[in-house]
Design an enzyme around this catalytic site. Structure first.
Site, PDB file in Angstrom:
ATOM      1  N   CYS A  77      43.963  64.501  40.706  1.00  0.00           N
ATOM      2  CA  CYS A  77      42.622  64.653  40.152  1.00  0.00           C
ATOM      3  C   CYS A  77      42.162  66.153  40.701  1.00  0.00           C
ATOM      4  O   CYS A  77      42.711  67.203  40.212  1.00  0.00           O
ATOM      5  CB  CYS A  77      41.555  63.664  40.611  1.00  0.00           C
ATOM      6  SG  CYS A  77      40.058  63.893  39.769  1.00  0.00           S
ATOM      7  N   HIS A 197      43.514  59.133  38.085  1.00  0.00           N
ATOM      8  CA  HIS A 197      43.793  58.518  39.493  1.00  0.00           C
ATOM      9  C   HIS A 197      44.987  57.399  39.328  1.00  0.00           C
ATOM     10  O   HIS A 197      44.590  56.360  38.925  1.00  0.00           O
ATOM     11  CB  HIS A 197      42.347  58.009  39.944  1.00  0.00           C
ATOM     12  CG  HIS A 197      41.340  59.111  40.447  1.00  0.00           C
ATOM     13  ND1 HIS A 197      41.691  59.613  41.619  1.00  0.00           N
ATOM     14  CD2 HIS A 197      40.551  59.773  39.705  1.00  0.00           C
ATOM     15  CE1 HIS A 197      40.558  60.615  41.722  1.00  0.00           C
ATOM     16  NE2 HIS A 197      39.863  60.644  40.572  1.00  0.00           N
ATOM     17  N   GLU A 199      45.955  55.697  41.610  1.00  0.00           N
ATOM     18  CA  GLU A 199      45.871  54.716  42.506  1.00  0.00           C
ATOM     19  C   GLU A 199      44.714  53.829  42.105  1.00  0.00           C
ATOM     20  O   GLU A 199      44.345  52.698  42.589  1.00  0.00           O
ATOM     21  CB  GLU A 199      45.433  55.365  43.934  1.00  0.00           C
ATOM     22  CG  GLU A 199      43.886  55.971  44.056  1.00  0.00           C
ATOM     23  CD  GLU A 199      43.757  57.211  43.221  1.00  0.00           C
ATOM     24  OE1 GLU A 199      42.747  58.036  43.611  1.00  0.00           O
ATOM     25  OE2 GLU A 199      44.817  57.765  42.776  1.00  0.00           O
TER      26      GLU A 199
END
Length: 215
Positions: A77, A197, A199
């Protein structure tokens, strides 16, 4: 393998740690010069604002360290945007790993033909409603290149939160479409960056993190 997450004032570190734990990997969070330099792999996360993040990196001499790293590095990001040459966000000179400029999304105005969301076009007020800035939510990625996306289906959905983007260019290894097509991921040498992202991107994100660790 020693995996390091760079600690600085714009890191979305806890969610990255949780995602790595889910795939059975431990990481060291540090801003220690030698530990970062000697790591097997480095993750450079980021949320927040470009100029204050760059100021912190420079004050702690992490800017020169990151540019000189020889091992695989993954920017996430804002981390990816800081790896570009310049960001329009508060007129910020960045790390210049990728020779790309980061620009602000310009939302469509009412009555105009909208851009695309998830690869599909929408028109009129519906488009304006869908194409708010920043982009927050799920969007698909395509034109996937390099082993960072190994075994990942084309048009996999990933989670994005950003109001600025890097245009398509020679370093683009994945594309997304929101208002216009842009770089969902960049690659040059040992440096990789993703605008989304991983994650927070469920199975697709897990696969990308696994692929990075296997580079």
């Amino acid at each position: 393998m020693d995996l390091v997450i760079i600690k600085y004032n714009a890191g979305n570190i806890q969610s990255v740690l949780y995602a790595l734990e889910r795939i059975g990997v431990n990481a060291l969070v540090t801003d220690d010069y030698e530990k970062i330099k000697s790591a097997g792999k480095v993750i450079f996360p980021g949320v927040g604002e470009a100029s204050s993040a760059m100021r912190y990196l420079k004050e702690h001499k992490l800017d020169t360290l990151i540019k000189d790293l020889q091992q695989p590095v993954l920017g996430i990001c804002l981390g990816m945007q800081l790896m570009c040459a310049y960001s329009e966000e508060n007129d910020t000179t960045c790390l210049n790993i990728f020779d790309e400029h980061v620009r602000k999304f310009i939302p469509p105005t009412g009555g105009e033909q909208g851009g695309a969301v998830g690869g599909h076009s929408h028109a009129g007020e519906d488009a304006v409603e869908r194409l708010k800035v920043p982009q927050i939510g799920w969007n698909n990625i395509f034109n996937l290149k390099t082993d960072l996306f190994k075994e990942l289906p084309v048009n996999s959905y990933c989670y994005f939160v950003h109001g600025y983007y890097a245009a398509l260019g020679e370093h683009t290894i994945a594309t997304a479409d929101y208002i216009q097509p842009y770089s969902a991921a960049l690659h040059k040498g040992n440096f990789y960056g993703v605008q989304f992202h991983p994650e927070k991107s469920a199975k697709a994100g897990e696969q990308i993190l696994k692929n990075f660790l296997n580079l």
